[in-house]
Enzyme design. Structure first.
Site, PDB file in Angstrom:
ATOM      1  N   PRO A 165       0.823  -1.211   0.000  1.00  0.00           N
ATOM      2  CA  PRO A 165       0.000   0.000   0.000  1.00  0.00           C
ATOM      3  C   PRO A 165       0.861   1.267   0.000  1.00  0.00           C
ATOM      4  O   PRO A 165       2.091   1.192  -0.079  1.00  0.00           O
ATOM      5  CB  PRO A 165      -0.763  -0.135   1.314  1.00  0.00           C
ATOM      6  CG  PRO A 165       0.222  -0.764   2.239  1.00  0.00           C
ATOM      7  CD  PRO A 165       1.133  -1.631   1.394  1.00  0.00           C
ATOM      8  N   ALA A 192       1.862   0.490  -4.832  1.00  0.00           N
ATOM      9  CA  ALA A 192       0.549   1.147  -4.737  1.00  0.00           C
ATOM     10  C   ALA A 192       0.471   2.256  -5.776  1.00  0.00           C
ATOM     11  O   ALA A 192       1.459   2.963  -6.015  1.00  0.00           O
ATOM     12  CB  ALA A 192       0.359   1.723  -3.346  1.00  0.00           C
ATOM     13  N   GLU A 193      -0.690   2.430  -6.382  1.00  0.00           N
ATOM     14  CA  GLU A 193      -0.820   3.423  -7.449  1.00  0.00           C
ATOM     15  C   GLU A 193      -0.511   4.848  -6.979  1.00  0.00           C
ATOM     16  O   GLU A 193      -0.053   5.670  -7.742  1.00  0.00           O
ATOM     17  CB  GLU A 193      -2.181   3.368  -8.161  1.00  0.00           C
ATOM     18  CG  GLU A 193      -3.432   2.941  -7.415  1.00  0.00           C
ATOM     19  CD  GLU A 193      -3.560   1.452  -7.119  1.00  0.00           C
ATOM     20  OE1 GLU A 193      -2.721   0.917  -6.372  1.00  0.00           O
ATOM     21  OE2 GLU A 193      -4.513   0.828  -7.606  1.00  0.00           O
ATOM     22  N   GLY A 247      -7.725  -7.746   0.593  1.00  0.00           N
ATOM     23  CA  GLY A 247      -7.088  -8.925   1.192  1.00  0.00           C
ATOM     24  C   GLY A 247      -7.904 -10.178   0.938  1.00  0.00           C
ATOM     25  O   GLY A 247      -7.358 -11.241   0.635  1.00  0.00           O
ATOM     26  N   CYS A 299      -2.623   1.260   9.895  1.00  0.00           N
ATOM     27  CA  CYS A 299      -3.478   0.136  10.273  1.00  0.00           C
ATOM     28  C   CYS A 299      -3.462  -0.082  11.780  1.00  0.00           C
ATOM     29  O   CYS A 299      -4.379  -0.652  12.341  1.00  0.00           O
ATOM     30  CB  CYS A 299      -3.034  -1.128   9.536  1.00  0.00           C
ATOM     31  SG  CYS A 299      -1.278  -1.406   9.624  1.00  0.00           S
ATOM     32  N   GLU A 401     -12.669   1.119  10.093  1.00  0.00           N
ATOM     33  CA  GLU A 401     -11.362   1.763   9.965  1.00  0.00           C
ATOM     34  C   GLU A 401     -11.506   3.052   9.159  1.00  0.00           C
ATOM     35  O   GLU A 401     -11.953   3.018   8.015  1.00  0.00           O
ATOM     36  CB  GLU A 401     -10.390   0.808   9.261  1.00  0.00           C
ATOM     37  CG  GLU A 401      -8.994   1.370   9.174  1.00  0.00           C
ATOM     38  CD  GLU A 401      -7.985   0.385   8.583  1.00  0.00           C
ATOM     39  OE1 GLU A 401      -8.180  -0.073   7.447  1.00  0.00           O
ATOM     40  OE2 GLU A 401      -6.995   0.094   9.272  1.00  0.00           O
TER      41      GLU A 401
END
Ligand code: NAI
Ligand code: MG
Length: 499
Positions: A165, A192-193, A247, A299, A401
């Site tokens: 990420p 990650a973009e 995920g 996270c 989240e």
């Protein structure tokens, strides 16, 4: 392996241009097979800083083929020598800490002093740590019969696909690729973009110490480039950090091929403050735990803070004052504590949660800090931290989240009930308990459902400390020797009859 060492480029704008439009496969930069790219934007001012190669299945094929070819030779090398090469990556990366810190700041909007420079340093440290573990790839001897030698050996899996990420891309990439490579695998990373350039530079630096094809990186969108990597028939293991939703998609694809997947997913980590806690230390711990300096994009964020009713009001007042004293602004400015949110999409998500919280009956929102006034930042994605009080644990804001600078403080009075509430979550990544009472601390560490429980601290991941969640927070552990052995090797049993 090149003889001319790369020299750090401390002009991140120039470096971003230089790295634009490329993957790194088989020891070389290359454009996407389609020739297409997508823009990379600095979230602090909305300006395009470069472009990334738009990867797709054809690029995955090329990278996996290169990895597969290189891995055979790599696996035959002495494990200790593989470790030495990875430790050399660490040394080379150490020379580039300032360069990488500037580039990751430009690319992600994280503040250079409070976040980027630290991340770039930890990146090098992870390689140094795993580089020392080559000779720890040990097996066992198993008693079987006097004329039979029965042993286990640790063998590499082959080609590992790693999907990362944007929130801490350097650290999270390192925790995957360093142990995988030491263990004898070759790796293909899909970046990650939102943050494709700094990890590309890291790959280029690493390739000075590794044979071509051991460390490859592709940029592109998840479904177009990440999914074909997971699905590729020569990828024998996938390791992922990101959302629960993605995920699960990856776990399903891995199940289809029957390959192992390590998943590091979301969290809603509780922090329980007892009435005997040192309030000032707990407030500082909440600020670190919430990762306010990373705009809460973590996270592990301590996003549910349960504070005993006796100290609740003073805790909230002190936390509010300390967060308000933090400076939101230009991420490149050494005085800045808090930078920009990664993307418009993430900012919309965070703001929608703040709006829901404000509309909840009984909730109070304490909005902290002042917005930057610099006109150069007018298009930047800045969000003021918000501390909510008066919400119940079952409120949407306390269950989902948010991944932004938003925390919820929940008042409590009964200890058993607060442990129950802390565990009443789909997630189980981290938790902390703040008390001077050893008995309470020990009891809570046993009862809290989380992969990591801390007492009187909320520290961040270290390379030698095993890390990973339970419940919807993921599968498997990262960091530590254990992660290298369990997740990047398979155990082979060999039985030899003596005559
Ligand atoms: P994401 O999980 O969609 O993206 C993470 C990585 O997975 C990126 O490299 C992406 O390209 C890739 N990906 C996406 N779809 C894929 C697919 N179908 N197949 C293979 N790879 C795929 O997360 P995103 O969209 O960046 O953020 C959404 C939310 O996820 C955040 O708001 C946050 O709640 C959570 N998140 C959690 C992180 C963590 O550290 N655990 C890190 C980033 C996001
Ligand atoms: Mg996504």
């Amino acid at each position: 392996m090149s003889l001319n060492r790369l020299t750090p480029n401390l002009d991140p704008q120039a470096l971003a241009k230089e790295l634009s439009g490329k993957h790194f496969i088989a020891g070389e930069f290359c454009a996407a097979v389609s020739g297409r790219t997508f823009p990379v934007v600095n979230p602090a001012n909305g300006r395009t800083i470069g472009a990334a190669a738009l990867g797709a299945a054809a690029d995955v094929d090329a990278a996996v083929a290169a990895a597969k070819l290189a891995q055979k030779v790599w696996a035959d090398k002495n494990a200790r020598d593989r470790g030495k090469a990875v430790a050399e990556c660490g040394r080379l990366l150490m020379d580039h800490v300032e360069e990488l810190a500037r580039l990751i700041t430009l690319e992600t909007g994280k503040a250079i002093r409070t976040e980027s420079r630290i991340e770039a340093g930890v990146l090098a440290d992870v390689f140094t740590f795993f580089g020392g573990l080559g000779s720890e790839l040990k097996g066992e001897s198993v008693p079987f019969a006097n004329d039979v030698l029965s042993v286990t050996v640790r063998q590499p899996i082959g080609v590992v696909g790693a999907i990362i990420p944007w929130n801490v891309p350097l650290l999270l990439m390192a925790l995957k690729v360093a142990p995988a490579i030491v263990a004898g695998n070759a790796v293909v990373v899909k970046s990650a973009e939102e943050a494709p350039l700094t990890v590309l530079r890291v790959t280029q630096i690493m390739n000075q110490a590794l044979p071509p094809g051991i460390m490859n990186i592709l940029s592109g969108y998840g479904p177009d480039c990440g999914a074909p990597l997971v699905a590729h028939k020569h990828v024998g293991k996938v390791t992922f950090t990101g959302s629960v939703e993605t995920g699960k998609i990856i776990a399903r694809m891995a199940a289809e091929k029957l390959i192992p997947a390590t998943l590091e997913l979301g969290g809603k980590s509780p922090m329980i403050v007892m009435d005997d806690a040192d309030v000032d230390r707990a407030v500082d711990g909440a600020i670190i735990g919430m990762r306010f300096t990373r705009q809460g994009q973590s996270c592990t964020a301590a996003s549910r803070i349960f504070v005993h009713e006796k100290i609740h009001d003073s805790f909230v007042a002190k936390l509010g004052a300390k967060v308000t004293a933090m400076k939101i602004g230009d991420p490149m400015d050494e005085a800045t504590d808090i930078g920009a949110i990664i993307s418009r999409q993430q900012m919309d998500k965070v703001q929608s949660y703040i709006a829901i919280g404000k509309a909840t009956a009984g909730a109070t929102a304490l909005t902290c800090c002042v917005m930057p006034s610099d006109p150069a930042l007018k298009d930047g994605l800045f969000v003021q931290p918000v501390i909510f009080t008066g919400l119940e644990n079952d409120a949407k804001l306390c269950q989902e989240e948010i991944f932004g600078p938003v925390t919820c403080i929940i008042k409590w009075r009964d200890y058993d009930r607060v442990i129950e509430q802390a565990n009443d979550s789909d997630f189980g990544l981290a938790a902390s308990i703040w008390t001077r009472n050893l008995q309470v601390a020990l009891d809570a560490t046993k009862r809290l459902e989380a992969g990591l429980v801390q007492v009187n601290q909320n520290l961040v991941v270290q390379p030698n400390i095993s890390y990973g969640g339970v419940k919807q927070s993921g599968l498997g552990k990262e960091a530590s020797l254990e992660s290298m052995l369990e997740h990047f090797t398979h155990k082979k049993t060999i039985m030899m009859k003596m005559a």
